[in-house]
Design a protein around this motif. Structure first.
Motif, mmCIF file in Angstrom:
data_model
loop_
_atom_site.group_PDB
_atom_site.id
_atom_site.type_symbol
_atom_site.label_atom_id
_atom_site.label_comp_id
_atom_site.label_asym_id
_atom_site.label_seq_id
_atom_site.Cartn_x
_atom_site.Cartn_y
_atom_site.Cartn_z
ATOM 1 N N PRO A 88 0.842 -1.186 0.000
ATOM 2 C CA PRO A 88 0.000 0.000 0.000
ATOM 3 C C PRO A 88 0.882 1.243 0.000
ATOM 4 O O PRO A 88 2.052 1.178 0.327
ATOM 5 C CB PRO A 88 -0.777 -0.108 1.310
ATOM 6 C CG PRO A 88 0.092 -0.921 2.186
ATOM 7 C CD PRO A 88 0.881 -1.838 1.289
ATOM 8 N N THR A 89 0.311 2.348 -0.379
ATOM 9 C CA THR A 89 1.032 3.607 -0.297
ATOM 10 C C THR A 89 0.533 4.350 0.937
ATOM 11 O O THR A 89 -0.486 4.002 1.516
ATOM 12 C CB THR A 89 0.785 4.456 -1.554
ATOM 13 O OG1 THR A 89 -0.625 4.648 -1.698
ATOM 14 C CG2 THR A 89 1.338 3.767 -2.795
ATOM 15 N N VAL A 90 1.247 5.346 1.336
ATOM 16 C CA VAL A 90 0.828 6.142 2.488
ATOM 17 C C VAL A 90 -0.325 7.028 2.046
ATOM 18 O O VAL A 90 -0.222 7.755 1.067
ATOM 19 C CB VAL A 90 1.992 6.988 3.026
ATOM 20 C CG1 VAL A 90 1.516 7.915 4.123
ATOM 21 C CG2 VAL A 90 3.097 6.080 3.548
ATOM 22 N N THR A 137 -1.427 11.462 6.105
ATOM 23 C CA THR A 137 -0.259 11.620 6.968
ATOM 24 C C THR A 137 -0.535 12.609 8.098
ATOM 25 O O THR A 137 0.380 13.053 8.775
ATOM 26 C CB THR A 137 0.973 12.074 6.163
ATOM 27 O OG1 THR A 137 0.648 13.283 5.483
ATOM 28 C CG2 THR A 137 1.407 11.012 5.174
ATOM 29 N N LEU A 148 1.555 8.713 10.700
ATOM 30 C CA LEU A 148 2.090 7.742 9.747
ATOM 31 C C LEU A 148 3.177 8.397 8.906
ATOM 32 O O LEU A 148 2.989 9.492 8.371
ATOM 33 C CB LEU A 148 0.961 7.233 8.851
ATOM 34 C CG LEU A 148 1.328 6.241 7.761
ATOM 35 C CD1 LEU A 148 1.904 4.961 8.366
ATOM 36 C CD2 LEU A 148 0.100 5.925 6.923
ATOM 37 N N VAL A 160 5.157 3.228 4.697
ATOM 38 C CA VAL A 160 4.814 1.803 4.655
ATOM 39 C C VAL A 160 5.727 1.208 3.598
ATOM 40 O O VAL A 160 5.738 1.669 2.459
ATOM 41 C CB VAL A 160 3.336 1.581 4.272
ATOM 42 C CG1 VAL A 160 3.013 0.094 4.209
ATOM 43 C CG2 VAL A 160 2.404 2.297 5.238
ATOM 44 N N VAL A 198 5.682 -0.488 9.038
ATOM 45 C CA VAL A 198 4.939 0.764 9.097
ATOM 46 C C VAL A 198 5.665 1.677 10.081
ATOM 47 O O VAL A 198 5.790 1.349 11.266
ATOM 48 C CB VAL A 198 3.478 0.523 9.543
ATOM 49 C CG1 VAL A 198 2.746 1.844 9.722
ATOM 50 C CG2 VAL A 198 2.756 -0.367 8.542
ATOM 51 N N GLU A 249 -6.402 0.050 5.487
ATOM 52 C CA GLU A 249 -6.328 1.033 6.560
ATOM 53 C C GLU A 249 -5.350 0.551 7.632
ATOM 54 O O GLU A 249 -5.074 -0.631 7.745
ATOM 55 C CB GLU A 249 -7.700 1.236 7.216
ATOM 56 C CG GLU A 249 -8.741 1.851 6.309
ATOM 57 C CD GLU A 249 -10.082 1.990 7.007
ATOM 58 O OE1 GLU A 249 -10.546 3.128 7.155
ATOM 59 O OE2 GLU A 249 -10.640 0.946 7.412
ATOM 60 N N LEU A 250 -4.885 1.495 8.424
ATOM 61 C CA LEU A 250 -4.069 1.212 9.597
ATOM 62 C C LEU A 250 -4.868 1.668 10.805
ATOM 63 O O LEU A 250 -5.328 2.810 10.847
ATOM 64 C CB LEU A 250 -2.747 1.988 9.521
ATOM 65 C CG LEU A 250 -1.834 1.918 10.735
ATOM 66 C CD1 LEU A 250 -1.333 0.488 10.965
ATOM 67 C CD2 LEU A 250 -0.660 2.873 10.560
ATOM 68 N N LEU A 288 -4.904 3.975 3.958
ATOM 69 C CA LEU A 288 -3.664 3.779 3.219
ATOM 70 C C LEU A 288 -3.997 3.879 1.741
ATOM 71 O O LEU A 288 -5.053 3.424 1.312
ATOM 72 C CB LEU A 288 -3.040 2.416 3.522
ATOM 73 C CG LEU A 288 -2.690 2.156 4.983
ATOM 74 C CD1 LEU A 288 -2.241 0.724 5.180
ATOM 75 C CD2 LEU A 288 -1.610 3.123 5.455
#
Length: 150
Positions: free
Chosen positions: A43-45, A48, A60, A63, A73, A133-134, A149
């Protein structure tokens, strides 16, 4: 008698160093080594922006692959209080679009009052897992805050 005293003193100092964060062997403040990300969907960030949950503010940073079947992460974690608090890696979760979760590896980062630290949580993910998601938790069992994410 002196030997027992030296052993007790050493044990007390080691316990103090671990609980105050002077020694951080359960977690890592280093970015994981790049490469070897076979089997991980990268995944990309997404967002933020920092989120606040309980006593912690978490942001964040990145990743990235952390080895075969693993994602690292990286977060900036800040203690917002005047008390000592801990950040638990195993309380953090990656969430798939169908709400399946993967927990982070066991890790503990102790934070002094108002202290910030960069922490990398490593997740072992199944080959077909897609992180959407985180979910960040200030403490085990806390409600958590989700960050999208990519």
């Amino acid at each position: 008698m002196i030997v027992i005293g030296v052993i007790l003193l050493t044990a007390i100092l080691a316990l103090w160093a671990i609980t105050t964060g002077a020694i951080r062997f359960l977690g890592t403040d280093d970015d994981p080594e790049p490469g070897g990300g076979a089997g991980t969907t990268q995944p990309t960030v997404g967002s933020t922006a920092a989120v606040t949950e309980g006593d912690l503010e978490m942001q964040l940073r990145s990743v990235r692959p952390a080895g075969p079947g693993k994602l690292g992460v990286t977060l900036t974690v800040r203690n917002r209080t005047a008390a000592y608090v801990s950040f638990y890696g195993e309380s953090q979760e990656l969430v798939s679009p169908d709400e399946h979760t993967v927990s982070g590896a066991v890790g503990l980062t102790s934070l002094e009052p108002r202290e910030s630290a960069t922490v990398t949580v490593v997740f072992t993910v199944p080959a077909d897992f897609r992180a959407d998601e985180l979910e960040l938790h200030a403490a085990p069992g806390s409600p958590g805050r989700r960050i999208p994410l990519g």
